[in-house]
Motif scaffolding. Structure first.
Motif, PDB file in Angstrom:
ATOM      1  N   PRO A   1       0.824  -1.219   0.000  1.00 18.15           N
ATOM      2  CA  PRO A   1       0.000   0.000   0.000  1.00 18.15           C
ATOM      3  C   PRO A   1       0.852   1.261   0.000  1.00 18.15           C
ATOM      4  CG  PRO A   1      -0.733  -1.524   1.720  1.00 18.15           C
ATOM      5  CD  PRO A   1       0.510  -2.105   1.117  1.00 18.15           C
ATOM      6  N   GLU A   2       1.990   1.216   0.671  1.00 15.76           N
ATOM      7  CA  GLU A   2       2.891   2.376   0.717  1.00 15.76           C
ATOM      8  C   GLU A   2       3.430   2.695  -0.673  1.00 15.76           C
ATOM      9  OE1 GLU A   2       3.020   0.299   4.712  1.00 15.76           O
ATOM     10  OE2 GLU A   2       3.151  -0.356   2.622  1.00 15.76           O
ATOM     11  N   ALA A   3       3.678   1.667  -1.473  1.00 20.19           N
ATOM     12  CA  ALA A   3       4.141   1.884  -2.846  1.00 20.19           C
ATOM     13  C   ALA A   3       3.033   2.495  -3.692  1.00 20.19           C
ATOM     14  CB  ALA A   3       4.630   0.575  -3.452  1.00 20.19           C
ATOM     15  N   LEU A   4       1.830   1.991  -3.535  1.00 23.79           N
ATOM     16  CA  LEU A   4       0.697   2.560  -4.274  1.00 23.79           C
ATOM     17  C   LEU A   4       0.468   4.018  -3.898  1.00 23.79           C
ATOM     18  CD1 LEU A   4      -1.747  -0.461  -4.090  1.00 23.79           C
ATOM     19  CD2 LEU A   4      -0.588   0.412  -6.138  1.00 23.79           C
ATOM     20  N   ASP A   5       0.563   4.326  -2.623  1.00 23.84           N
ATOM     21  CA  ASP A   5       0.415   5.717  -2.171  1.00 23.84           C
ATOM     22  C   ASP A   5       1.491   6.602  -2.786  1.00 23.84           C
ATOM     23  OD1 ASP A   5      -1.768   4.986  -0.640  1.00 23.84           O
ATOM     24  OD2 ASP A   5      -0.668   5.008   1.269  1.00 23.84           O
ATOM     25  N   PHE A   6       2.722   6.107  -2.804  1.00 22.96           N
ATOM     26  CA  PHE A   6       3.834   6.875  -3.351  1.00 22.96           C
ATOM     27  C   PHE A   6       3.652   7.125  -4.853  1.00 22.96           C
ATOM     28  CE2 PHE A   6       7.980   6.908  -5.513  1.00 22.96           C
ATOM     29  CZ  PHE A   6       8.493   8.082  -4.979  1.00 22.96           C
ATOM     30  N   LEU A   7       3.177   6.123  -5.565  1.00 22.47           N
ATOM     31  CA  LEU A   7       3.025   6.237  -7.019  1.00 22.47           C
ATOM     32  C   LEU A   7       1.798   7.040  -7.439  1.00 22.47           C
ATOM     33  CD1 LEU A   7       4.014   2.589  -7.936  1.00 22.47           C
ATOM     34  CD2 LEU A   7       5.390   4.661  -8.303  1.00 22.47           C
ATOM     35  N   ALA A   8       0.834   7.197  -6.538  1.00 25.95           N
ATOM     36  CA  ALA A   8      -0.371   7.969  -6.859  1.00 25.95           C
ATOM     37  C   ALA A   8       0.031   9.373  -7.315  1.00 25.95           C
ATOM     38  CB  ALA A   8      -1.285   8.043  -5.642  1.00 25.95           C
ATOM     39  N   GLY A   9      -0.593   9.830  -8.363  1.00 25.47           N
ATOM     40  CA  GLY A   9      -0.280  11.163  -8.876  1.00 25.47           C
ATOM     41  C   GLY A   9       0.849  11.186  -9.882  1.00 25.47           C
ATOM     42  N   SER A  10       1.463  10.038 -10.155  1.00 20.39           N
ATOM     43  CA  SER A  10       2.516   9.982 -11.171  1.00 20.39           C
ATOM     44  C   SER A  10       1.912  10.197 -12.548  1.00 20.39           C
ATOM     45  CB  SER A  10       3.221   8.614 -11.152  1.00 20.39           C
ATOM     46  OG  SER A  10       3.913   8.413  -9.939  1.00 20.39           O
ATOM     47  N   ASP A  11       2.664  10.852 -13.412  1.00 18.55           N
ATOM     48  CA  ASP A  11       2.245  11.007 -14.798  1.00 18.55           C
ATOM     49  C   ASP A  11       2.577   9.759 -15.611  1.00 18.55           C
ATOM     50  OD1 ASP A  11       1.286  13.843 -14.816  1.00 18.55           O
ATOM     51  OD2 ASP A  11       3.340  14.166 -14.115  1.00 18.55           O
ATOM     52  N   PHE A  12       3.634   9.064 -15.195  1.00 17.28           N
ATOM     53  CA  PHE A  12       4.081   7.819 -15.807  1.00 17.28           C
ATOM     54  C   PHE A  12       4.666   6.959 -14.704  1.00 17.28           C
ATOM     55  CE2 PHE A  12       4.423  11.113 -18.969  1.00 17.28           C
ATOM     56  CZ  PHE A  12       3.878  10.537 -20.102  1.00 17.28           C
ATOM     57  N   ILE A  13       4.699   5.638 -14.942  1.00 16.65           N
ATOM     58  CA  ILE A  13       5.356   4.710 -14.019  1.00 16.65           C
ATOM     59  C   ILE A  13       6.294   3.824 -14.825  1.00 16.65           C
ATOM     60  CG2 ILE A  13       5.039   2.774 -12.410  1.00 16.65           C
ATOM     61  CD1 ILE A  13       2.307   3.979 -11.692  1.00 16.65           C
ATOM     62  N   VAL A  14       7.485   3.578 -14.269  1.00 23.46           N
ATOM     63  CA  VAL A  14       8.436   2.631 -14.842  1.00 23.46           C
ATOM     64  C   VAL A  14       8.704   1.568 -13.790  1.00 23.46           C
ATOM     65  CG1 VAL A  14      10.777   2.293 -15.746  1.00 23.46           C
ATOM     66  CG2 VAL A  14       9.504   4.381 -16.328  1.00 23.46           C
ATOM     67  N   HIS A  15       8.579   0.297 -14.190  1.00 23.61           N
ATOM     68  CA  HIS A  15       8.901  -0.832 -13.303  1.00 23.61           C
ATOM     69  C   HIS A  15      10.148  -1.505 -13.862  1.00 23.61           C
ATOM     70  CE1 HIS A  15       8.771  -4.440 -10.933  1.00 23.61           C
ATOM     71  NE2 HIS A  15       7.612  -4.109 -10.370  1.00 23.61           N
ATOM     72  N   GLY A  16      11.172  -1.625 -13.032  1.00 21.83           N
ATOM     73  CA  GLY A  16      12.463  -2.161 -13.448  1.00 21.83           C
ATOM     74  C   GLY A  16      12.604  -3.666 -13.383  1.00 21.83           C
ATOM     75  N   GLY A  17      11.504  -4.399 -13.355  1.00 22.32           N
ATOM     76  CA  GLY A  17      11.575  -5.855 -13.455  1.00 22.32           C
ATOM     77  C   GLY A  17      11.516  -6.591 -12.137  1.00 22.32           C
ATOM     78  N   ASP A  18      11.443  -7.921 -12.235  1.00 22.05           N
ATOM     79  CA  ASP A  18      11.109  -8.810 -11.121  1.00 22.05           C
ATOM     80  C   ASP A  18       9.778  -8.367 -10.526  1.00 22.05           C
ATOM     81  OD1 ASP A  18      13.135 -10.569 -11.536  1.00 22.05           O
ATOM     82  OD2 ASP A  18      14.314 -10.009  -9.783  1.00 22.05           O
ATOM     83  N   ILE A  19       8.797  -8.372 -11.400  1.00 23.08           N
ATOM     84  CA  ILE A  19       7.445  -7.901 -11.116  1.00 23.08           C
ATOM     85  C   ILE A  19       6.728  -8.880 -10.198  1.00 23.08           C
ATOM     86  CG2 ILE A  19       5.240  -7.303 -12.187  1.00 23.08           C
ATOM     87  CD1 ILE A  19       7.247  -7.076 -14.836  1.00 23.08           C
ATOM     88  N   GLY A  20       6.672 -10.136 -10.630  1.00 22.11           N
ATOM     89  CA  GLY A  20       6.060 -11.182  -9.823  1.00 22.11           C
ATOM     90  C   GLY A  20       4.802 -11.771 -10.418  1.00 22.11           C
TER      91      GLY A  20
ATOM     92  N   ILE B   1      -2.972   3.336 -12.417  1.00 17.69           N
ATOM     93  CA  ILE B   1      -2.538   4.613 -11.843  1.00 17.69           C
ATOM     94  C   ILE B   1      -2.075   5.579 -12.925  1.00 17.69           C
ATOM     95  CG2 ILE B   1      -0.841   5.721 -10.318  1.00 17.69           C
ATOM     96  CD1 ILE B   1      -0.796   3.079  -8.720  1.00 17.69           C
ATOM     97  N   ALA B   2      -1.237   5.069 -13.855  1.00 18.49           N
ATOM     98  CA  ALA B   2      -0.630   5.928 -14.878  1.00 18.49           C
ATOM     99  C   ALA B   2      -0.116   5.047 -16.008  1.00 18.49           C
ATOM    100  CB  ALA B   2       0.525   6.728 -14.263  1.00 18.49           C
TER     101      ALA B   2
END
Length: 155
Positions: free
Chosen positions: A16-35, A46-47
């Motif tokens: 949840p802390e990650a979702l809160d942090f990412l809220a409001g982003s214009d774009f998101i980049v995930h660097g892998g090992d997603i799961g 979110i974006a």
């Protein structure tokens, strides 16, 4: 100013802390090992999402995830891959200004000449004594600056 939320190494855990942090982003980049694919769907809600496949991303859902990706935001080109050891810096487009990677779970934001190297660390399960972190890249007037944020206090 544009905000790119950067996350990596969730390993199936989207806090949840990650979702809160990412809220409001214009774009998101995930660097892998997603799961799993659910994490991708939740982030894409979110974006706009750019994602790369990590060494632990296996199965049908991961087959469509590329090993590397290019993204241009506000005149700044970002290149993403999972393991920095796989980077051929000489093959990067000349106008690349940010390289996003993961794998080591060790957060780092380091300017090397014109290129900012950014590992947001791991936002998933805590590994050893490493922090649980994510990062943001702020793009303004064709310039990029990054900061790393600890999502879960240690101790």
């Amino acid at each position: 100013m544009l905000r790119i939320g950067v996350i990596s190494d969730t390993h199936g855990l989207l806090r949840p802390e990650a979702l809160d942090f990412l809220a409001g982003s214009d774009f998101i980049v995930h660097g892998g090992d997603i799961g799993n694919a659910d994490i991708l769907a939740r982030l894409a809600a979110i974006a706009p999402l750019t994602v790369v496949r990590g060494n632990n991303d296996k199965g049908d859902w991961a087959a469509a995830v590329p090993p590397s990706a290019l993204l241009e935001v506000g005149g700044v080109r970002l290149y993403a891959l999972h393991d920095i050891a796989d980077l051929d810096a000489a093959a990067l487009p000349d106008d690349t200004r940010v390289v996003v990677y993961g794998h080591s779970h060790k957060p780092l934001a380091e300017q090397r000449g014109p290129v900012l190297y950014l590992n947001p660390g791991s936002a998933g399960p805590r590994r050893f004594s490493l922090p649980v972190t994510a990062a943001e890249v702020l793009v303004d007037a064709g310039q990029a600056r990054a900061s790393i944020v600890e999502l879960i206090p240690r101790g």
